[in-house]
Design a protein around this motif. Structure first.
Motif, mmCIF file in Angstrom:
data_model
loop_
_atom_site.group_PDB
_atom_site.id
_atom_site.type_symbol
_atom_site.label_atom_id
_atom_site.label_comp_id
_atom_site.label_asym_id
_atom_site.label_seq_id
_atom_site.Cartn_x
_atom_site.Cartn_y
_atom_site.Cartn_z
ATOM 1 N N TYR B 36 0.831 -1.185 0.067
ATOM 2 C CA TYR B 36 -0.008 0.000 0.024
ATOM 3 C C TYR B 36 0.874 1.285 0.035
ATOM 4 C CZ TYR B 36 -3.967 -3.014 1.497
ATOM 5 O OH TYR B 36 -4.783 -3.781 1.514
ATOM 6 N N GLN B 38 1.018 5.534 0.816
ATOM 7 C CA GLN B 38 0.148 6.641 1.488
ATOM 8 C C GLN B 38 0.987 8.096 1.275
ATOM 9 O OE1 GLN B 38 0.504 6.699 6.063
ATOM 10 N NE2 GLN B 38 -1.432 7.542 6.199
ATOM 11 N N ASN B 41 -1.315 13.160 4.407
ATOM 12 C CA ASN B 41 -2.755 13.592 4.599
ATOM 13 C C ASN B 41 -3.883 12.855 3.939
ATOM 14 O OD1 ASN B 41 -1.924 15.778 6.442
ATOM 15 N ND2 ASN B 41 -1.801 17.002 4.836
ATOM 16 N N ARG B 42 -3.373 11.598 3.499
ATOM 17 C CA ARG B 42 -4.225 10.580 2.846
ATOM 18 C C ARG B 42 -4.355 9.398 3.478
ATOM 19 N NH1 ARG B 42 -5.251 12.341 -2.535
ATOM 20 N NH2 ARG B 42 -7.029 10.576 -2.163
ATOM 21 N N GLY B 43 -5.440 8.512 3.210
ATOM 22 C CA GLY B 43 -5.417 7.073 3.618
ATOM 23 C C GLY B 43 -4.440 6.213 2.756
ATOM 24 N N LEU B 44 -4.437 4.912 3.169
ATOM 25 C CA LEU B 44 -3.554 4.038 2.337
ATOM 26 C C LEU B 44 -4.328 3.580 1.183
ATOM 27 C CD1 LEU B 44 -2.695 3.658 5.445
ATOM 28 C CD2 LEU B 44 -1.758 1.539 4.535
ATOM 29 N N PHE B 46 -4.308 0.792 -2.076
ATOM 30 C CA PHE B 46 -3.674 -0.370 -2.593
ATOM 31 C C PHE B 46 -2.825 -0.070 -3.677
ATOM 32 C CE2 PHE B 46 -3.851 -4.837 -3.698
ATOM 33 C CZ PHE B 46 -3.849 -4.927 -5.011
ATOM 34 N N LEU B 88 4.892 7.313 1.603
ATOM 35 C CA LEU B 88 5.280 6.152 2.629
ATOM 36 C C LEU B 88 4.608 4.837 2.157
ATOM 37 C CD1 LEU B 88 6.286 5.562 5.523
ATOM 38 C CD2 LEU B 88 4.032 6.563 6.364
ATOM 39 N N PHE B 90 3.805 0.604 2.703
ATOM 40 C CA PHE B 90 3.565 -0.156 3.661
ATOM 41 C C PHE B 90 3.277 -1.697 3.025
ATOM 42 C CE2 PHE B 90 2.851 1.859 7.551
ATOM 43 C CZ PHE B 90 2.285 3.325 7.003
ATOM 44 N N PHE B 105 0.529 -5.065 9.174
ATOM 45 C CA PHE B 105 1.349 -4.329 8.445
ATOM 46 C C PHE B 105 2.581 -3.977 8.868
ATOM 47 C CE2 PHE B 105 -1.732 -2.202 5.603
ATOM 48 C CZ PHE B 105 -2.959 -2.568 6.180
ATOM 49 N N ILE B 107 6.061 -1.402 9.314
ATOM 50 C CA ILE B 107 6.085 -0.041 9.971
ATOM 51 C C ILE B 107 5.922 1.192 9.074
ATOM 52 C CG2 ILE B 107 6.864 -0.753 12.014
ATOM 53 C CD1 ILE B 107 9.819 0.471 11.263
#
Lengths: 113, 115
Positions: B36, B38, B41-44, B46, B88, B90, B105, B107
């Motif tokens: 995933y 990120q 300021n957003r969600g993860l 896919f 970022l 994950f 998940f 880190i």
């Protein structure tokens, strides 16, 4: 548009004042979960739900409650927030199954003072 | 217990160069692996997943990942990095635990693409 909606996006509250973060999805997903994201710790699962009225603890459930009365909604409740619950929270949903990807909400940044 | 390790907190790469973000995992049984991304300021979001079959998995935005069972790794790769790839990342592993889906998940690894 397929989405997971969380509210509020930002929240500052005081210790001990009950709060609820709402989460709603429009994809008819069975599986929903809550995560908190903290620097150096990544995402940790708080609670999850496999379907309506079926919920279970994740890795860090202490201090949180959830409910799943409807398929689309999965609110996160903090009965008595404490400063160590200051974090970035994400709701996620997916179809049931180990091979399905999750859809995430935009996140809720909570500060407890 | 299942786990995911992302050994690098941050990866820096020059624009146009290939990039690799590392991930190793530990799980009982067959692994279901995900990446995933990120943005601030957003969600993860896919990117891609490995379920079974070809060890090289292709995903969104030109990313791909290589599954290596013997090394229990699932490294994310891209042949030519863009500044807009800075984000970022994950890695995650999914399995059944007590009849329920369990997702773990890593880190996260911050990718910085330098112009």
């Amino acid at each position: 548009e397929a989405q997971v909606t969380q509210n509020p996006r930002y929240l500052i509250t005081v210790t001990g004042k009950k709060l609820t973060v709402t989460c709603s999805q429009n994809m008819n997903h069975e599986y929903m979960s809550w995560y908190r994201q903290d620097p150096g710790l990544g995402l940790r699962q708080i609670y999850y739900s496999m379907n309506v009225e079926v919920t279970d603890k994740g890795d860090v459930p202490e201090g949180y409650k959830v409910s799943r009365k409807e398929k689309r909604n999965f609110p996160l409740i903090l009965e008595s927030p404490s400063p160590n619950q200051t974090s970035l929270y994400f709701c996620a949903s997916s179809y049931r199954g180990m091979n399905t990807e999750a859809f995430f909400g935009q996140g809720t940044r909570l500060t407890v003072v | 217990a299942q786990s995911v390790a992302q050994p690098e907190d941050q990866v820096n790469v020059a624009e146009g160069n290939p990039l690799t973000v590392k991930c190793t995992y530990s799980v009982s049984g067959n692994p279901y692996l995900f990446w995933y991304v990120q943005y601030p300021n957003r969600g993860l979001q896919f990117l891609l997943k490995y379920i079974t079959g070809d060890n090289l998995v292709k995903g969104s935005y030109g990313f791909e990942a290589e599954f290596n069972k013997s090394q229990t790794s699932f490294h994310l790769k891209k042949p030519s990095a863009l500044v807009s790839d800075s984000a970022l990342y994950f890695c995650a592993v999914s399995s059944l635990r007590g009849g329920y889906q369990k997702v773990t998940f890593g880190i996260g690894t911050k990718l910085q693409v330098i112009p």
